[in-house]
Write a protein that holds these residues in place. Structure first.
Motif, PDB file in Angstrom:
ATOM      1  N   UNK A  41      72.208  68.568  -0.345  1.00 41.13           N
ATOM      2  CA  UNK A  41      73.601  68.581  -0.415  1.00 41.13           C
ATOM      3  C   UNK A  41      73.809  69.797   0.634  1.00 41.13           C
ATOM      4  N   UNK A  42      74.723  69.643   1.577  1.00 39.91           N
ATOM      5  CA  UNK A  42      75.288  70.616   2.455  1.00 39.91           C
ATOM      6  C   UNK A  42      76.645  71.019   2.130  1.00 39.91           C
ATOM      7  N   UNK A  43      76.949  72.352   2.375  1.00 41.55           N
ATOM      8  CA  UNK A  43      76.324  73.365   3.039  1.00 41.55           C
ATOM      9  C   UNK A  43      75.400  74.329   2.225  1.00 41.55           C
ATOM     10  N   UNK A  44      75.529  73.944   0.635  1.00 43.14           N
ATOM     11  CA  UNK A  44      74.342  74.663  -0.051  1.00 43.14           C
ATOM     12  C   UNK A  44      72.992  74.582   0.100  1.00 43.14           C
ATOM     13  N   UNK A  45      72.756  73.547   0.708  1.00 40.47           N
ATOM     14  CA  UNK A  45      71.047  73.098   0.950  1.00 40.47           C
ATOM     15  C   UNK A  45      70.481  72.897  -0.465  1.00 40.47           C
ATOM     16  N   UNK A  46      71.414  72.500  -1.359  1.00 37.71           N
ATOM     17  CA  UNK A  46      71.002  72.228  -2.620  1.00 37.71           C
ATOM     18  C   UNK A  46      69.961  70.764  -2.783  1.00 37.71           C
ATOM     19  N   UNK A  47      68.587  71.324  -3.214  1.00 31.29           N
ATOM     20  CA  UNK A  47      67.746  69.922  -2.995  1.00 31.29           C
ATOM     21  C   UNK A  47      67.494  69.322  -4.352  1.00 31.29           C
ATOM     22  N   UNK A  48      67.584  67.955  -4.435  1.00 29.43           N
ATOM     23  CA  UNK A  48      67.527  67.178  -5.620  1.00 29.43           C
ATOM     24  C   UNK A  48      66.336  66.372  -5.478  1.00 29.43           C
ATOM     25  N   UNK A  49      65.399  66.781  -6.165  1.00 27.74           N
ATOM     26  CA  UNK A  49      64.205  65.824  -6.291  1.00 27.74           C
ATOM     27  C   UNK A  49      64.355  64.661  -6.910  1.00 27.74           C
ATOM     28  N   UNK A  50      64.098  63.471  -6.389  1.00 23.73           N
ATOM     29  CA  UNK A  50      64.200  62.222  -7.122  1.00 23.73           C
ATOM     30  C   UNK A  50      63.098  61.601  -7.924  1.00 23.73           C
ATOM     31  N   UNK A  51      63.361  60.782  -8.857  1.00 21.55           N
ATOM     32  CA  UNK A  51      62.233  60.382  -9.662  1.00 21.55           C
ATOM     33  C   UNK A  51      62.026  58.766  -9.610  1.00 21.55           C
ATOM     34  N   UNK A  52      62.563  58.197  -8.625  1.00 19.41           N
ATOM     35  CA  UNK A  52      62.317  56.753  -8.369  1.00 19.41           C
ATOM     36  C   UNK A  52      61.064  56.426  -7.787  1.00 19.41           C
ATOM     37  N   UNK A  53      60.982  55.328  -7.196  1.00 21.58           N
ATOM     38  CA  UNK A  53      59.765  54.681  -6.547  1.00 21.58           C
ATOM     39  C   UNK A  53      59.365  55.789  -5.144  1.00 21.58           C
ATOM     40  N   UNK A  54      58.471  55.748  -4.656  1.00 18.37           N
ATOM     41  CA  UNK A  54      57.832  56.280  -3.636  1.00 18.37           C
ATOM     42  C   UNK A  54      58.631  55.578  -2.352  1.00 18.37           C
ATOM     43  N   UNK A  55      58.963  56.178  -1.327  1.00 22.97           N
ATOM     44  CA  UNK A  55      59.273  55.610  -0.040  1.00 22.97           C
ATOM     45  C   UNK A  55      58.099  54.876   0.639  1.00 22.97           C
ATOM     46  N   UNK A  56      58.578  53.714   0.857  1.00 25.21           N
ATOM     47  CA  UNK A  56      57.454  52.645   1.573  1.00 25.21           C
ATOM     48  C   UNK A  56      57.675  52.582   2.970  1.00 25.21           C
ATOM     49  N   UNK A  57      58.718  53.315   3.595  1.00 25.60           N
ATOM     50  CA  UNK A  57      58.505  52.976   5.079  1.00 25.60           C
ATOM     51  C   UNK A  57      57.200  53.444   5.654  1.00 25.60           C
ATOM     52  N   UNK A  58      57.159  53.031   7.140  1.00 23.70           N
ATOM     53  CA  UNK A  58      56.046  53.385   7.655  1.00 23.70           C
ATOM     54  C   UNK A  58      55.980  54.753   8.657  1.00 23.70           C
ATOM     55  N   UNK A  59      57.331  55.219   8.696  1.00 28.20           N
ATOM     56  CA  UNK A  59      57.556  56.522   9.430  1.00 28.20           C
ATOM     57  C   UNK A  59      58.636  57.543   8.722  1.00 28.20           C
ATOM     58  N   UNK A  60      58.395  58.762   8.739  1.00 26.89           N
ATOM     59  CA  UNK A  60      59.385  59.746   7.798  1.00 26.89           C
ATOM     60  C   UNK A  60      60.783  59.570   8.783  1.00 26.89           C
ATOM     61  N   UNK A  61      61.668  60.096   8.042  1.00 20.67           N
ATOM     62  CA  UNK A  61      63.138  59.986   8.535  1.00 20.67           C
ATOM     63  C   UNK A  61      63.914  60.869   7.629  1.00 20.67           C
ATOM     64  N   UNK A  62      65.048  61.492   8.425  1.00 18.06           N
ATOM     65  CA  UNK A  62      66.251  62.195   7.850  1.00 18.06           C
ATOM     66  C   UNK A  62      67.262  61.571   8.203  1.00 18.06           C
ATOM     67  N   UNK A  63      68.181  61.121   7.216  1.00 12.68           N
ATOM     68  CA  UNK A  63      69.371  60.368   7.405  1.00 12.68           C
ATOM     69  C   UNK A  63      70.684  61.091   6.766  1.00 12.68           C
ATOM     70  N   UNK A  64      71.499  61.684   7.516  1.00 10.96           N
ATOM     71  CA  UNK A  64      72.753  62.482   6.869  1.00 10.96           C
ATOM     72  C   UNK A  64      73.974  61.288   6.930  1.00 10.96           C
ATOM     73  N   UNK A  65      74.464  61.158   5.765  1.00 14.91           N
ATOM     74  CA  UNK A  65      75.507  60.621   5.479  1.00 14.91           C
ATOM     75  C   UNK A  65      76.879  61.514   4.921  1.00 14.91           C
TER      76      UNK A  65
END
Length: 614
Positions: A260-284
């Motif tokens: 969460x910006x602008x606080x740079x608050x990191x929320x670690x998720x507990x769902x399944x692992x990301x199965x994509x082939x390449x790492x990515x950062x997406x801002x919404x």
């Protein structure tokens, strides 16, 4: 001769939707529009609380409007005038603004379509579009939710009175609850037909959000507790400065992270692992709209996200077992002209003649289908052509893509298909901008980028030259895209901008430059994946990030190529950065060293975050 900007629709309801309750049972009566034939569903609900909360959340999205509204000072200025103060000019302007807003509100009340209810063999679905045209939701109720289900298949509109949401909220779920949704409900009083002039801009937003669902996306899974943590953080904090993005950090083999910006608050998720082939950062952006999902938390079993990319819609799929809510959020709460470039990719380019009709006929004959069987039935057409044909049918309102199940479904939004050329452009100025680009019609010009200046921590400054052959002169528009994708410091020498600036929206030259910049970025991103394309890259900047699992601190590398120079800047996001500049004898040597450095960072677990900065 002026072109019509609205689509006329006549709505005929026999009665109004209502909720009836007595000491023994309750009935939810939903009135359907009667001109589309016999459509409806009835049955007793096995889980009344799930039905109530899901329907209430959907109606809440329908009524939501998060657009900014200025404070109404008419009462105060009238008080000043009554006291003899000199406020006559101010009062006149305030009264004029008040009346304009009031009339505009009344017009918008009658200028949107009612929710669309579709009865399929396997489910009943309800589609809504928010008042601010930034949130789309589709609620699907599985057949297993009903006992003694009776149905007549088809699509039509649903009557939603202003008090239906409060009536649903008071529904007593400890009593037996039944649903009756059809066109032949007993009429308590006669209702006159209602004529609605639906703006093409509304249809454009509604249909293009659905068209976006057909595009490839990054998919990740969240646990319901992750959604709870996110909503709790949004409720207990208020950002007073930009940026206000919700950032997704996706690393293959690891659970997603929410930042969460602008606080740079990191929320670690507990769902399944990301199965994509390449790492990515997406801002919404527009994250406050997610508050509408709070009502569904007690029933949620899993949460799935479809992340299309910067500026494109994000789809949240809430699986509740016997019901599923798919919520599509546009790139911004107020989808201004910056989103015109994002939606430009949603228009299908080349569709073979008859292919769209053939695929639609197969869906009507065989029911919902995934993409692969439709490709097999296309008779030799490529996957790109099939996808374009299905996008075209989505824009015509005759096909729906079910994000939750990954299937295409037949669904007639209107009695007659929507002409996709009518909703191709959001405004006349946008149409002129496309003509300047040579996308059809007279008035083709020449648009080129003259300078793109990447300003660290601020955004990107874009300059261009537009040869307008209708005006028989050239213009030199420019603007700055900030870190949230919004536009500021825009300028142009055309009469429209000189007269009103940005108060009436951008001129066609600024829009054309914005579209050229978006297309150029897409082309460069595709070219840089090939050795031949890399040879043409002379100047570029990429950002790579990696977050330490123990401390949570984020290391940022910023690597730039400028001719024979490679510049590297690195350090913690919140700390002081170190810098290094390397000079090479030739452009080829600098380019090879630049891409070697990027590949090394990727091998070390760093994520390419350059695409998340627009």
């Amino acid at each position: 001769m002026t072109t019509a900007t609205r689509h006329p629709v006549e709505l005929r309801y026999a009665t109004a939707s209502d909720v009836e309750s007595n000491a023994d049972a309750s009935r939810v009566l939903l009135a359907l529009e009667g001109s589309r034939g016999t459509v409806g569903v009835r049955g007793r609900l096995k889980d009344a609380s799930l039905f109530r909360d899901a329907l209430t959340a959907t109606f809440g999205i329908l009524a939501s409007d998060l657009r900014y509204r200025g404070k109404d000072r008419t009462a105060y200025l009238a008080y000043l005038m009554k006291k003899g103060k000199r406020a006559s000019a101010q009062i006149w302007e305030a009264q004029k603004a008040f009346l304009d807003n009031a009339l505009d509100g009344e017009q918008k009340q009658d200028a949107v379509l009612d929710p669309v209810l579709t009865v399929d063999p396997d489910s009943v679905s309800l589609e809504v579009f928010s008042r601010d045209e930034s949130a789309y939701a589709r609620l699907s109720l599985d057949n297993s939710l009903f006992e003694g289900r009776e149905a007549a298949h088809g699509s039509t509109f649903l009557d939603v009175p202003s008090d239906l949401l409060s009536r649903m909220d008071r529904l007593r779920t400890y009593l037996p609850v039944s649903l009756e949704a059809h066109v032949a409900l007993p009429a308590k009083e006669a209702r006159e037909p209602r004529n609605v002039q639906v703006p093409h801009a509304w249809l454009r937003g509604f249909l293009q959000v659905q068209s976006a669902a057909t595009l490839p996306a990054n998919t990740c899974e969240l646990a319901p507790i992750d959604l709870y943590n996110l909503l709790f953080a949004l409720r207990t904090r208020k950002a007073k400065k930009a940026p206000r993005a919700l950032r997704f950090e996706l690393v293959p083999g690891a659970p997603p992270r929410l930042v969460l910006e602008p606080w740079e608050l990191v929320l670690e998720c507990h769902g399944g692992k990301y199965t994509g082939t390449a790492p990515a950062v997406v801002r919404t952006f527009g994250r406050q709209r997610l508050v509408a999902l709070a009502r569904l938390l007690p029933h949620a079993k899993s949460v799935r996200l479809q992340l299309m990319g910067p500026g494109l819609p994000v789809f949240w799929v809430i699986d509740m077992g016997q019901a599923t809510l798919t919520m599509g959020l546009t790139g911004w709460t107020e989808s201004g002209w910056s989103s015109a470039a994002a939606f430009d990719v949603l228009m299908p380019r080349a569709v073979p003649a008859g292919l769209a009709e053939k695929l639609r006929g197969k869906l009507r004959a065989d029911g919902p289908q995934t993409f692969e069987p439709l490709v097999a039935a296309a008779g030799g057409a490529t996957k790109e052509q099939v996808r374009a044909a299905l996008q075209l049918e989505c824009l015509r309102g005759r096909v729906l893509f079910d994000v939750a199940q990954g299937k295409y479904r037949p669904r007639e939004l209107m009695a007659t298909p929507v002409d996709e050329s009518v909703i191709r452009f959001g405004s006349e100025r946008e149409a002129r901008a496309h003509r300047l680009l040579g996308d059809g019609g007279p008035g083709a010009g020449e648009v080129k980028l003259t300078k793109v200046h990447d300003m660290v921590g601020e955004g990107t400054r874009i300059h261009g030259e537009v040869v307008d052959r209708e005006a028989v002169r050239s213009f030199f528009p420019s603007f700055t895209l900030d870190l949230e994708g919004r536009v500021k410091d825009a300028s142009c020498g055309c009469p429209h901008f000189r007269r009103s600036g940005m108060r009436e929206g951008p001129c066609e030259h600024q829009l054309a430059l914005r579209l050229v910049y978006a297309r150029r970025r897409a082309e460069e991103e595709a070219l840089r994946q090939t050795p031949e394309g890399r040879k043409h890259i002379r100047a570029e900047t990429r950002s790579y990030v990696r977050r330490d699992a123990q401390s949570g601190q984020e290391m940022v590398y910023r690597v730039s190529l400028d001719g024979q120079v490679v510049a590297v800047e690195w350090g913690l996001r919140t700390g002081e950065a170190r810098q290094q500049r390397l000079w090479f004898d030739t452009d080829a040597e600098a380019r090879a060293a630049y891409f070697t450095r990027l590949e090394t960072l990727s091998a070390d677990g760093y994520i390419d975050a350059a695409s998340s900065l627009v």
